[in-house]
Design a protein around this motif. Structure first.
Motif, mmCIF file in Angstrom:
data_model
loop_
_atom_site.group_PDB
_atom_site.id
_atom_site.type_symbol
_atom_site.label_atom_id
_atom_site.label_comp_id
_atom_site.label_asym_id
_atom_site.label_seq_id
_atom_site.Cartn_x
_atom_site.Cartn_y
_atom_site.Cartn_z
ATOM 1 N N LYS A 1 46.623 32.636 42.983
ATOM 2 C CA LYS A 1 45.538 31.672 43.138
ATOM 3 C C LYS A 1 44.229 32.150 42.523
ATOM 4 C CE LYS A 1 47.443 29.719 47.413
ATOM 5 N NZ LYS A 1 47.192 29.458 48.866
ATOM 6 N N ALA A 2 44.243 33.361 41.947
ATOM 7 C CA ALA A 2 43.017 33.943 41.403
ATOM 8 C C ALA A 2 43.072 33.981 39.885
ATOM 9 C CB ALA A 2 42.826 35.354 41.953
ATOM 10 N N ASN A 3 41.916 33.951 39.256
ATOM 11 C CA ASN A 3 41.874 34.098 37.811
ATOM 12 C C ASN A 3 42.411 35.478 37.419
ATOM 13 O OD1 ASN A 3 40.321 35.023 35.205
ATOM 14 N ND2 ASN A 3 40.260 32.791 35.207
ATOM 15 N N PRO A 4 43.208 35.566 36.367
ATOM 16 C CA PRO A 4 43.793 36.859 35.972
ATOM 17 C C PRO A 4 42.757 37.951 35.723
ATOM 18 C CG PRO A 4 44.886 35.076 34.822
ATOM 19 C CD PRO A 4 43.732 34.451 35.548
ATOM 20 N N LEU A 5 41.572 37.591 35.216
ATOM 21 C CA LEU A 5 40.549 38.605 34.975
ATOM 22 C C LEU A 5 40.027 39.171 36.292
ATOM 23 C CD1 LEU A 5 38.857 40.165 32.930
ATOM 24 C CD2 LEU A 5 37.185 38.290 32.990
ATOM 25 N N PHE A 6 39.906 38.321 37.309
ATOM 26 C CA PHE A 6 39.477 38.813 38.618
ATOM 27 C C PHE A 6 40.567 39.684 39.235
ATOM 28 C CE2 PHE A 6 38.799 38.145 43.292
ATOM 29 C CZ PHE A 6 37.682 38.961 43.379
ATOM 30 N N VAL A 7 41.809 39.320 39.047
ATOM 31 C CA VAL A 7 42.914 40.163 39.517
ATOM 32 C C VAL A 7 42.835 41.536 38.843
ATOM 33 C CG1 VAL A 7 45.417 40.440 39.610
ATOM 34 C CG2 VAL A 7 44.401 38.186 40.019
ATOM 35 N N GLU A 8 42.505 41.531 37.555
ATOM 36 C CA GLU A 8 42.362 42.787 36.810
ATOM 37 C C GLU A 8 41.253 43.654 37.420
ATOM 38 O OE1 GLU A 8 41.052 44.039 32.280
ATOM 39 O OE2 GLU A 8 42.199 42.184 32.562
ATOM 40 N N LEU A 9 40.130 43.026 37.742
ATOM 41 C CA LEU A 9 39.035 43.762 38.364
ATOM 42 C C LEU A 9 39.443 44.289 39.731
ATOM 43 C CD1 LEU A 9 36.066 44.658 38.671
ATOM 44 C CD2 LEU A 9 35.549 42.334 39.468
ATOM 45 N N ASN A 10 40.072 43.459 40.507
ATOM 46 C CA ASN A 10 40.504 43.857 41.847
ATOM 47 C C ASN A 10 41.474 45.032 41.782
ATOM 48 O OD1 ASN A 10 40.099 42.821 44.667
ATOM 49 N ND2 ASN A 10 42.329 42.879 44.640
ATOM 50 N N ASP A 11 42.392 44.991 40.831
ATOM 51 C CA ASP A 11 43.347 46.086 40.664
ATOM 52 C C ASP A 11 42.651 47.361 40.191
ATOM 53 O OD1 ASP A 11 45.416 44.467 41.465
ATOM 54 O OD2 ASP A 11 46.169 44.064 39.444
ATOM 55 N N LEU A 12 41.670 47.218 39.300
ATOM 56 C CA LEU A 12 40.939 48.390 38.818
ATOM 57 C C LEU A 12 40.239 49.098 39.973
ATOM 58 C CD1 LEU A 12 39.843 50.154 36.489
ATOM 59 C CD2 LEU A 12 37.992 48.476 36.226
ATOM 60 N N MET A 13 39.703 48.328 40.902
ATOM 61 C CA MET A 13 38.991 48.935 42.023
ATOM 62 C C MET A 13 39.911 49.717 42.959
ATOM 63 S SD MET A 13 35.848 48.541 41.546
ATOM 64 C CE MET A 13 35.363 49.235 43.119
ATOM 65 N N LYS A 14 41.213 49.494 42.849
ATOM 66 C CA LYS A 14 42.148 50.253 43.694
ATOM 67 C C LYS A 14 42.181 51.725 43.330
ATOM 68 C CE LYS A 14 45.661 47.339 43.075
ATOM 69 N NZ LYS A 14 47.043 46.797 43.207
ATOM 70 N N THR A 15 41.771 52.056 42.105
ATOM 71 C CA THR A 15 41.787 53.448 41.670
ATOM 72 C C THR A 15 40.391 53.939 41.278
ATOM 73 O OG1 THR A 15 42.315 52.745 39.394
ATOM 74 C CG2 THR A 15 44.170 53.294 40.846
#
Length: 439
Positions: A376-390
């Motif tokens: 349900k999220a824009n792929p770029l926001f998913v990318e940012l969210n995943d980046l913040m995991k590390t």
């Protein structure tokens, strides 16, 4: 501020207390407040743009007004820099609005010192399922002497490189992971009449918050900066800080930024990127809500994000970004009775579970444990969210320095980017921070 090293896992926490939004006192606001009195509330915010976050927050305000006929809202929306200036002006006169968006750490401490805020401990403790669902360390920036004065309504990492992969591929430029690679990319794009990095530094905090805080941490490390902010054995005239200033100046000297960067704002900066005139821009996580809302679809599909590159010999962690937990709402010390109850109700609508979910849905990171649904999220926001995991968060300068020193460094960086002396600017910053602390 304690490093929020657990942010990565908390952003995608698997436990969400969704049921709290629909039971008992957590239900949607009713037409009558606890007291039944008609009250008027003033609220100042910085949701004045057309990005998804601003639109979402204004909708909450509209819905709250429609659902609470006994509460009249007097709303004033200002751009971020305008709001900060206005708040400092009314603070000096002790004429704060009833509710207002404010920032953690330095601003919160100064307003508490000025006896302008009231703590929210009792209200927060009355809703433990809300209080206990913030990520570790999220309330620290709003806590003074064990009293909590707000909660974060978002999460604000301040320094990412947003890049147009199509342009990088066209000119055979790799995503820069080292300083040397970044400087090589700057040369390549200049050679091909493309702006390497769009910059909008008209509001003079931008270069400090979005570029220098992260760049300086790469050079000095976080421990050095926190000691310098406290004037605890190190000074802003130390060699590592001067070298950080010179690294920023190196970008400007190499024409990494377009002409006139001190005369345009961040919205105009992003327009250069949206129009394909710039290969990159450097901005905080908050820019994501604007990018996904307003970037042309073909460019959005080619937009990605990266961290500031590492710097050889630097003491900082390259897998980090500067930042803070997000803005919160300050509650005027003067509020009592029915007005205080109404303010708490609006406070919860904006920063409680529903407000946090609306923020996440607007492609904005939160300091709250909510699971992101990638479908349900824009792929770029998913990318940012995943980046913040590390990625861990390191201090941003304007959250730790005194207001006087922040103004000095902001103005100093504008001067530096136009060719000013790094040593002279470092001395001004050092003198200002030392004077603010009486040292």
């Amino acid at each position: 501020m304690k490093k929020l090293t657990l942010i990565s896992t908390a952003l995608l926490a698997t436990t969400v207390l969704v049921s709290a939004c629909g039971n008992g006192e957590e239900a949607a606001p009713t037409d009558k407040g606890t007291s039944g009195e008609k009250v008027k509330l003033t609220i100042w915010h910085n949701w004045s743009g057309q990005d998804a976050k601003a639109v979402a927050m204004r909708k909450i305000l509209d819905d709250f007004q429609a659902q609470n006929k006994d509460i009249t809202l007097e709303i004033e929306g200002l751009p971020t820099d305008g709001l900060k200036t206005r708040l400092k002006t009314v603070a000096a006169a002790n004429e704060m609005p009833d509710l207002f968006v404010m920032w953690p750490d330095a601003m919160t401490k100064e307003f508490v010192s000025g006896n302008l805020l009231q703590p929210i401990n009792e209200f927060l403790d009355s809703k433990p399922e809300w209080k206990n669902n913030f990520i570790p360390g999220a309330l620290e920036g709003y806590t003074v002497d064990d009293k909590i004065y707000s909660v974060p309504m978002n999460l604000s990492p301040t320094s990412f490189i947003y890049y147009n992969k199509a342009l990088l591929d066209q000119y055979h430029v790799a995503v820069p992971k080292t300083w040397d690679e970044l400087m090589a990319a700057v040369k390549t794009f200049n050679d091909n009449k493309i702006i390497p990095i769009a910059l909008g530094n008209k509001a003079n905090w931008a270069a400090q918050s979005t570029i220098f805080s992260g760049l300086a941490d790469r050079m000095t490390g976080s421990d050095w900066f926190l000691k310098a902010a406290k004037q605890d054995g190190v000074k802003f005239t130390d060699p590592e800080f001067i070298q950080a200033l010179k690294k920023l100046q190196e970008l400007s000297s190499a024409k990494a930024f377009q002409d006139g960067f001190n005369s345009i704002d961040q919205n105009q900066m992003r327009q250069l990127f949206y129009q394909g005139k710039a290969a990159m821009f450097i901005d905080g996580g908050w820019a994501m809500a604007d990018v996904v809302q307003n970037a042309p679809k073909d460019l959005l599909a080619n937009t990605h994000i990266a961290l500031m590159p590492s710097i050889a010999g630097g003491k900082g962690d390259p897998q980090s970004t500067s930042g803070v937990v997000g803005t919160g709402l300050g509650v005027s010390k003067k509020l009592t009775g029915a007005k205080k109850e109404a303010a708490q109700k609006l406070f919860y609508a904006l920063s409680g579970p529903d407000g946090q979910q609306a923020t996440l849905n607007s492609s904005t990171l939160v300091s709250y444990k909510i699971e992101l649904d990638p479908s349900k999220a824009n792929p770029l926001f998913v990318e940012l969210n995943d980046l913040m995991k590390t990625t861990k968060i390191t201090p941003v300068y304007d959250a730790k320095l005194s207001s006087a020193a922040v103004e000095v460094i902001n103005n100093g960086l504008q001067e530096l980017l136009m060719g000013g002396s790094a040593e002279a600017i470092a001395k001004k910053i050092q003198d200002s921070q030392a004077a603010s602390l009486g040292k």
